[in-house]
Motif scaffolding. Structure first.
Motif, mmCIF file in Angstrom:
data_model
loop_
_atom_site.group_PDB
_atom_site.id
_atom_site.type_symbol
_atom_site.label_atom_id
_atom_site.label_comp_id
_atom_site.label_asym_id
_atom_site.label_seq_id
_atom_site.Cartn_x
_atom_site.Cartn_y
_atom_site.Cartn_z
ATOM 1 N N UNK A 130 0.857 -1.183 0.000
ATOM 2 C CA UNK A 130 0.000 0.000 0.000
ATOM 3 C C UNK A 130 0.887 1.225 0.000
ATOM 4 N N UNK A 131 0.576 2.196 -0.862
ATOM 5 C CA UNK A 131 1.411 3.397 -0.957
ATOM 6 C C UNK A 131 0.535 4.641 -1.099
ATOM 7 N N UNK A 132 1.141 5.778 -0.800
ATOM 8 C CA UNK A 132 0.491 7.066 -1.035
ATOM 9 C C UNK A 132 1.234 7.786 -2.143
ATOM 10 N N UNK A 133 0.496 8.187 -3.182
ATOM 11 C CA UNK A 133 1.095 8.871 -4.323
ATOM 12 C C UNK A 133 0.503 10.274 -4.402
ATOM 13 N N UNK A 134 1.291 11.307 -4.050
ATOM 14 C CA UNK A 134 0.773 12.674 -4.099
ATOM 15 C C UNK A 134 0.623 13.161 -5.529
ATOM 16 N N UNK A 135 -0.190 14.201 -5.677
ATOM 17 C CA UNK A 135 -0.369 14.787 -7.014
ATOM 18 C C UNK A 135 0.948 15.385 -7.500
ATOM 19 N N UNK A 136 1.102 15.382 -8.803
ATOM 20 C CA UNK A 136 2.295 15.948 -9.432
ATOM 21 C C UNK A 136 1.886 16.426 -10.819
ATOM 22 N N UNK A 137 1.598 17.709 -10.902
ATOM 23 C CA UNK A 137 1.066 18.252 -12.166
ATOM 24 C C UNK A 137 2.041 18.043 -13.310
ATOM 25 N N UNK A 138 3.323 18.216 -13.053
ATOM 26 C CA UNK A 138 4.312 18.054 -14.130
ATOM 27 C C UNK A 138 4.348 16.630 -14.641
ATOM 28 N N UNK A 139 3.953 15.677 -13.762
ATOM 29 C CA UNK A 139 3.930 14.276 -14.173
ATOM 30 C C UNK A 139 2.539 13.848 -14.641
ATOM 31 N N UNK A 140 1.620 14.808 -14.680
ATOM 32 C CA UNK A 140 0.272 14.495 -15.153
ATOM 33 C C UNK A 140 -0.638 13.904 -14.094
ATOM 34 N N UNK A 141 -0.246 14.014 -12.797
ATOM 35 C CA UNK A 141 -1.096 13.516 -11.706
ATOM 36 C C UNK A 141 -1.722 14.718 -11.007
#
Length: 244
Positions: A130-141
């Motif tokens: 289980x992981x937490x993936x924060x938003x990253x606009x430059x990566x398209x998230x």
């Protein structure tokens, strides 16, 4: 005609007495004074604690009905004793209904667990990360996500075309944290293993999301609850659904 007064823990109820009623249960409620405030003190009412409680409950129900503009149980012409019995019957019916609802819920849980146990004989699934993936606009998230990695195995003895179910996450005391729905429509041969990665969009204002993010996998109970399996030969076990 002599008036008599009854106080049931501060409830509002009115009565008129035909003659002098020694037993307050014989007091008859009249149209002209059913909204007046009666006075009596404690044990002088001649009613038991249970009966006072029943009268209080009855009047509370009437008050709620009035607040929602619902027609209440008519009381004019009834005696205090009759009202007590009305409330006693009502509470008995409510208790019987509650017991029946609990019985049906328990039966439903038992059927669900029996079904899941049968289906787990055909498909095993384990969450191993289980992981937490924060938003990253430059990566398209553009949103935060909690991600999961799972592995599953076909133990049914024949090819599976598709299956679905859910993974239930609870804390160590069994309190539910989250429920992750899974639908896999990739065929898997008998005895084969495969991986599935999933995610839910994280909302920091939802308490369960926060708890799911911050609780380590080893500090949670993870239960695989399969719902339906469709085999390559067209047969199906579990909940009957349209083929994917």
């Amino acid at each position: 005609m002599k008036s008599s007064c009854l106080c049931a823990l501060g409830i509002l109820i009115s009565v008129s007495v035909m003659g002098c009623a020694a037993d307050p249960r014989e007091i008859v409620i009249a149209e002209e004074n059913q909204e007046s405030l009666l006075e009596a003190v404690g044990n002088e009412t001649g009613l038991t604690v249970e009966e006072v409680g029943l009268l209080t409950s009855f009047e509370l129900r009437r008050g709620i009905a009035d607040a929602f503009d619902v027609e209440a149980e008519p009381i004019v012409g009834r005696t205090i004793g009759e009202i007590i019995e009305l409330e006693r019957d009502f509470q008995a019916e409510e208790e019987a209904r509650r017991v029946e609802e609990e019985r049906l819920a328990e039966e439903a849980r038992a059927r669900e667990e029996a079904l899941a146990a049968e289906l787990r004989e055909a498909i095993l699934l384990t969450v191993y990360e289980k992981s937490f993936v924060p938003s990253n606009i430059s990566a398209g998230r553009y949103e935060d996500h909690i991600t999961f990695r799972t592995t599953y195995r076909n133990t049914s003895g024949k090819e599976i075309r598709a299956f679905r179910g859910s993974v239930r996450f609870t804390d160590l005391f069994g309190e539910e944290i989250s429920n992750l729905r899974i639908t896999i429509q990739e065929p898997i041969a008998a005895g084969a293993e495969a991986d599935w990665n999933g995610a839910i969009e994280y909302n920091q204002f939802i308490d369960n999301h926060e708890k799911l993010r911050n609780t380590e996998l080893e500090n949670m109970r993870v239960q695989w609850v399969p719902r339906s399996i469709i085999f390559a030969d067209g047969s199906q076990i579990g909940e009957q659904t349209e083929e994917p």
